[in-house]
Design a protein around this motif. Structure first.
Motif, PDB file in Angstrom:
ATOM      1  N   GLN A 339     -27.545  68.633 -41.021  1.00 37.68           N
ATOM      2  CA  GLN A 339     -27.854  69.997 -41.441  1.00 37.68           C
ATOM      3  C   GLN A 339     -27.282  70.324 -42.812  1.00 37.68           C
ATOM      4  N   MET A 340     -26.282  69.556 -43.239  1.00 41.71           N
ATOM      5  CA  MET A 340     -25.676  69.798 -44.540  1.00 41.71           C
ATOM      6  C   MET A 340     -26.499  69.193 -45.677  1.00 41.71           C
ATOM      7  N   HIS A 341     -27.614  68.511 -45.304  1.00 41.83           N
ATOM      8  CA  HIS A 341     -28.562  67.996 -46.302  1.00 41.83           C
ATOM      9  C   HIS A 341     -27.931  66.993 -47.263  1.00 41.83           C
ATOM     10  N   TRP A 342     -27.002  66.185 -46.754  1.00 43.93           N
ATOM     11  CA  TRP A 342     -26.523  65.076 -47.578  1.00 43.93           C
ATOM     12  C   TRP A 342     -27.526  63.947 -47.415  1.00 43.93           C
ATOM     13  N   GLN A 343     -28.277  63.648 -48.446  1.00 44.59           N
ATOM     14  CA  GLN A 343     -29.263  62.585 -48.378  1.00 44.59           C
ATOM     15  C   GLN A 343     -28.564  61.227 -48.456  1.00 44.59           C
ATOM     16  N   GLY A 344     -28.596  60.500 -47.343  1.00 42.27           N
ATOM     17  CA  GLY A 344     -27.873  59.246 -47.272  1.00 42.27           C
ATOM     18  C   GLY A 344     -28.465  58.144 -48.143  1.00 42.27           C
ATOM     19  N   GLN A 345     -27.610  57.243 -48.601  1.00 48.26           N
ATOM     20  CA  GLN A 345     -28.029  56.068 -49.336  1.00 48.26           C
ATOM     21  C   GLN A 345     -27.423  54.840 -48.665  1.00 48.26           C
ATOM     22  N   GLN A 346     -27.976  53.684 -48.959  1.00 47.46           N
ATOM     23  CA  GLN A 346     -27.549  52.467 -48.283  1.00 47.46           C
ATOM     24  C   GLN A 346     -26.066  52.173 -48.500  1.00 47.46           C
ATOM     25  N   SER A 347     -25.550  52.552 -49.671  1.00 46.17           N
ATOM     26  CA  SER A 347     -24.145  52.264 -49.977  1.00 46.17           C
ATOM     27  C   SER A 347     -23.175  53.214 -49.279  1.00 46.17           C
ATOM     28  N   ASP A 348     -23.675  54.323 -48.709  1.00 39.65           N
ATOM     29  CA  ASP A 348     -22.805  55.275 -48.026  1.00 39.65           C
ATOM     30  C   ASP A 348     -22.187  54.653 -46.781  1.00 39.65           C
TER      31      ASP A 348
END
Length: 361
Positions: A339-348
């Motif tokens: 819900q916080m809209h952190w768009q994940g990336q592979q390096s996360d």
């Protein structure tokens, strides 16, 4: 500059933690009291030699132990440093960088510039000038190597002058202190003024990004009348200072003030708007360091962005991604994180935190 590995022993409820970290976003997911904030606090302690929650070191040592140990591997480009810090209940501190003793906390702080965004961080706006001076001095510490010595010498001279006020009989006895104090006061204040002016457009631009409905302006106040010679101010205020027992006017009273549409922000902004403004200030300062010194800044965000509306959360995540910074974000659940809209990336990397135990998801 980022932490690639973090080891924590006996820091609050984190008895044995060893993490390989992402150079981008690191998400910490767990219930309240699980240890999420303690991990952020440990990172901050490793970079500052103190907590952002408590000034009493015994409170952060696990109640069953007599000391805590923090270790980090710091990487920047092709360089790598190992840093370690131990604190005992007796107050003894052992600090090592690349295995070498005799290092200072300021050496650690230079290695790990970081910004903290927490619900308690609103004191930057609605607290006293002390918080805003610290905001300015953080930037100067990382921008100018010589600032720390000037600032430390200024504090020492002020302390000596205040002690002398109770002992001297006339101003002539105090004059030698004031000559040196005035030189340092003008030097530190000039550095603060130049930095504040350089940072001003960055702050105003970032505030426009988050709060386009408001005109945010900033101004620096050095702590005494702008066009006056500080040595004259000290001489004229001698009897008053001697009566109260401390130096009432000077750089120790400086302030960095924020106004919204011409009025003090703490008087006109809602709590939500104040949160956004605080985020904007921390981001602007961190990004300014990146552009000026080509150094990354760590961002520690503790359950703060969850209180912002979805649009503002997305804006915050976007700016942090663009900065290329290492970021640590806490959340109670995975759904809250989504819900916080952190768009994940592979390096996360995502970590689960449960009763002081931390595992990679």
């Amino acid at each position: 500059m980022s932490l690639s590995r973090l080891i924590i022993n006996n820091f609050r409820n984190l008895t044995a933690v060893d993490l390989e970290l992402s150079h981008g976003f690191n998400f910490l997911i767990g219930e309240n009291g699980s240890g999420k904030t303690s991990l952020l606090e440990a990172i901050f302690y490793l970079g500052h030699g103190r907590s952002f929650k408590s000034h009493i070191s015994n409170r952060v040592i696990n109640y069953e132990r007599d000391h805590f140990v923090l270790f980090g591997r710091v990487e920047e480009a092709k360089h790598e440093w190992s840093v370690g810090l131990q604190k005992t209940r007796q107050g003894d501190t052992t600090l090592k960088i690349n295995g070498e003793d005799g290092k200072k906390i300021s050496d650690l702080a230079h290695l790990l510039p970081m910004q903290v965004i927490t619900p308690e961080g609103l004191t930057l706006l609605n607290g006293g000038p002390t918080y805003r001076r610290a905001f300015l001095d953080w930037g100067l510490f990382h921008q100018h190597n010589e600032f720390y010595n000037h600032w430390a010498n200024l504090k020492r001279l002020l302390k000596q002058r205040n002690a002398a006020l109770a002992q001297v009989r006339n101003y002539a006895e105090l004059r030698p202190w004031d000559i040196e104090l005035a030189k340092l006061a003008h030097l530190v204040s000039d550095m603060r003024a130049v930095y504040a002016e350089a940072l001003r457009p960055e702050i105003e631009k970032t505030c426009q990004f988050f709060l386009p409905e408001l005109e945010i302006t900033v101004s620096f106040h050095q702590g005494w009348e702008k066009e006056s010679e500080y040595s004259e101010i000290l001489m004229q205020g001698f009897e008053r200072d001697r009566t109260v027992g401390y130096t009432m006017v000077g750089p120790q009273k400086a302030d960095f003030r924020f106004r919204a549409n011409g009025l003090p922000v703490e008087d006109v902004l809602s709590r939500g708007q104040l949160k956004l403004l605080m985020c904007a200030l921390r981001l602007a300062q961190g990004e300014y360091l990146i552009t000026q010194k080509s150094r990354q800044c760590l961002f520690l965000i503790d359950d703060f962005a969850s209180e912002l509306d979805p649009t503002k959360r997305a804006l915050l995540a976007e700016r942090l991604r663009q900065s290329g910074s290492q970021v640590f974000v806490t959340a109670i659940t995975q759904d809250q994180l989504n819900q916080m809209h952190w768009q994940g990336q592979q390096s996360d990397k995502r970590f689960s935190v449960t009763q002081g135990k931390i595992v990679l998801l």
